[in-house]
Design an enzyme around this catalytic site. Structure first.
Site, PDB file in Angstrom:
ATOM      1  N   GLU A 173      25.849 -16.518  33.227  1.00  0.00           N
ATOM      2  CA  GLU A 173      25.592 -16.641  31.797  1.00  0.00           C
ATOM      3  C   GLU A 173      26.422 -15.684  30.940  1.00  0.00           C
ATOM      4  O   GLU A 173      26.015 -15.346  29.830  1.00  0.00           O
ATOM      5  CB  GLU A 173      24.108 -16.408  31.529  1.00  0.00           C
ATOM      6  CG  GLU A 173      23.218 -17.434  32.214  1.00  0.00           C
ATOM      7  CD  GLU A 173      21.834 -17.428  31.618  1.00  0.00           C
ATOM      8  OE1 GLU A 173      21.484 -18.404  30.924  1.00  0.00           O
ATOM      9  OE2 GLU A 173      21.112 -16.435  31.824  1.00  0.00           O
TER      10      GLU A 173
ATOM     11  N   HIS B 152      13.131 -19.959  28.624  1.00  0.00           N
ATOM     12  CA  HIS B 152      14.145 -19.159  29.278  1.00  0.00           C
ATOM     13  C   HIS B 152      13.966 -17.661  28.992  1.00  0.00           C
ATOM     14  O   HIS B 152      13.691 -16.886  29.896  1.00  0.00           O
ATOM     15  CB  HIS B 152      15.514 -19.674  28.820  1.00  0.00           C
ATOM     16  CG  HIS B 152      16.681 -18.942  29.400  1.00  0.00           C
ATOM     17  ND1 HIS B 152      17.966 -19.393  29.271  1.00  0.00           N
ATOM     18  CD2 HIS B 152      16.771 -17.776  30.078  1.00  0.00           C
ATOM     19  CE1 HIS B 152      18.795 -18.540  29.869  1.00  0.00           C
ATOM     20  NE2 HIS B 152      18.094 -17.567  30.360  1.00  0.00           N
TER      21      HIS B 152
END
Lengths: 238, 238, 238, 238
Positions: D80, D169
């Site tokens: 990420e 998330h």
């Protein structure tokens, strides 16, 4: 006329109070505790601008009730020393003050609820905490008690209570000794936690004012028992 | 006739019980645990007035059921030793007693709710805890069990239960052995935490009395498993 | 024909799994974790009857799927080894099983609510947990899975899920590797905590089954990252 | 033209930031923190794929804003890293970014509620957090920001806020310095905890935007106070 130095045992005890409040989760990187000077009721002892968990004896400074430093120091002062000075001025019975952002107490201040004594350990809460809304007389501020005027406002909101909630900020607890101020700060937090939980179960039967008063007298006579526990867990302080 | 000294292993186990209850968060600076004297059912062992987390072997004193100290000592006694004496008198089956302000249990007492067995670990709760309201017969007090009369009241409220909630104060748990009393105090707290949380999700399916009884018998036969864990974390005690 | 000894690295990893589950708060003095034997799919490895936080290599025993001990040992077995045996029998894909009383999960079982995946870390929850109500076919018991019949019932309730809640008892989580079983047990507890809290804020947008499946595949491919963290905090095991 | 090496003090501070975020409970085995390169605004520093609590100086890598590694390394990258690159590209004022699954913040994202400043410590929340719903433009994914497109989406959802919630998330917090990013991540979590609790008590009086702004300016000028506390608790880093 020179102000005599404070008792070194008192200075050490104030350092211990800082460490205990951190260890017990009442303060984090912020918050402060003071004690009235043992040789002058018009002065108080307070750490320099440092996280309470790191305070050591050399950090303890002396202030007058206006929040002015006695003597010289290269150490920075807490912005909010006026909380302490103005409460000592307004309340001759108060010998120690704890200001914190004690987490379970915050929700009461921001919803306008009172802390009330849920068990005998928090008899000092009596008929409940008072509330200070800084916005009322001062409009939009950074919420800090950064001058004597704001300190006087806060002291007025405290009145004869032992605990004043500061909306959007934290709370301040006072007591007739340093050990009891630490005790009250720890159990104000604990009481808040219990009150929050019990609220969800049903209407709470709080202590009556008479029960609160009696419980306070008994329990705070035992304050050296938790103090022994808390201070031994810290050990010697520099 | 002189009372024989208690087994030194029992004294050591009682010290360990004090330390475990502190490490497990059942007691803080306050609360106490006792065990019936192994050589005289009319006596019990209890620490002097000290935070349980600091108790050592030399602190363990012997009391008769009236709460009178056996022998002489310069150590101070707990104000609330009458909790222990009167329960041992009323309940010959009880061999150990834990009195605490165990935090998750307090909300039940102050809202008049019962602790009920939510899982097999707390089968000892059977059909639920009982409640002691000191104000009923004694008006406004400091909430402490500070004499034999109050002790008898509490023992009566306990009845044949294993756990009595004390409104505005705490709770007391009893068991047929010291290890099981510690176990029950730990899992009364745990049960309370779970019951508080589950309450928010919907109606709880508690253990039936028969399930509770069977679970208690099985689980408390395993009590040495957590005891081994808890005591090893403490290590040797003075 | 003699069963070959399991890989010593697997035994060591199972010890580590026990310690991690304790350190992470999934198990306390109770609960257990097993792994399928690396050289025989009809056997599994499980500690003797000991608190997971204290398990060492010499405690690891080998069982067949009926829960019978392979070889001889003076060590006592867990009463509930049938949880493991019957799940390994019913689910050839399962390589590791964690049974616990993980605290935030209990409230779901006793109120008949499902655990559902609230964030990508718990994608393994898929369309939610299943529920095992032991009382349904067995009446009032001590709630333990103490024989093969109860083990088969539980395995049936688990079905193709990864997590089965056991009313009034706890939960069991399965996975295709030991590291993933530990990961799932940790994040089932975390998911439960989050779901309880979010419930109070408003209706929860859970992961869709497709999101859950994708998130599970990605995240569990990263399982060595938390495993490295958790195992380093434990250090070497005996 | 070769990119100059970053200041070694900055690298060390980034390691410390990783450790502090773990110690403070903002990150667990997952989550990451970056800082903009001190000699090139088009690059940033970020650990390799490792649990933040274990990060050491040799783990710190340099990336360009596309998330491409500068130089060569055998170390794996976080999937990420595009969170960081795209935010640095969109927001020249941002010097540090923290991405976490900070537990008390998650419930807000999944119920579509905003984090709002409940006390002066979280003035940086201003008029509240923004929300990123990845499903809106991308359908069912594994919820990770695994490419530049998703990174741009997230940066757009962040807009001029300091905190963006990521449904299902976690969240991402930005600041004009590394110390302030750590501070904000810690107090976003704390604010969430307080907001959840206060919600249950009654309607919350949040800081006004003007109070929030003033409080942010004052408090973040004090950021070295908690930083001193947090970093001393970590000690020297490798």
């Amino acid at each position: 006329m020179t102000l005599p130095a404070p008792d070194s045992a008192l200075v050490e005890k104030l350092v211990m109070a800082n460490r205990i409040l951190y260890a017990q989760g009442v303060v984090d990187g912020f918050g402060h505790v003071s004690v009235r000077h043992d040789k002058s009721p018009d002065h108080f002892l307070l750490s320099c601008n440092r996280a309470p968990g790191l305070v050591k004896k050399a950090d303890i400074l002396t202030y007058d009730l206006n929040g002015d430093l006695v003597g010289e120091s290269t150490l920075r002062s807490y912005l909010e020393r006026f909380i302490h000075g103005e409460i000592y001025r307004a309340r001759p019975d108060v010998m120690a003050v704890v200001h914190s952002h004690s987490p379970s107490v915050i929700p009461f201040g921001v919803t306008g609820q009172r802390l009330r004594p849920i068990f005998h350990m928090s008899g000092f809460l009596g008929s409940g905490s008072s509330l200070y809304e800084i916005r009322e007389s001062n409009g939009n501020t950074d919420l800090l008690i950064r001058d004597m005027g704001l300190g006087k406002d806060l002291a007025k909101a405290l009145g004869q209570h032992t605990c004043v909630l500061m909306r959007g900020h934290g709370s301040t607890v006072v007591a007739p000794s340093l050990e009891r101020a630490v005790y009250r700060a720890v159990y104000a937090e604990e009481n808040a936690k219990l009150q929050l939980t019990a609220n969800a179960l049903g209407p709470i039967e709080f202590l009556t004012p008479e029960e609160a008063d009696k419980a306070m007298n008994t329990n705070e006579g035992q304050v050296m028992r938790p103090w022994e526990l808390w201070s031994r867990a810290i050990g010697a302080v520099e």
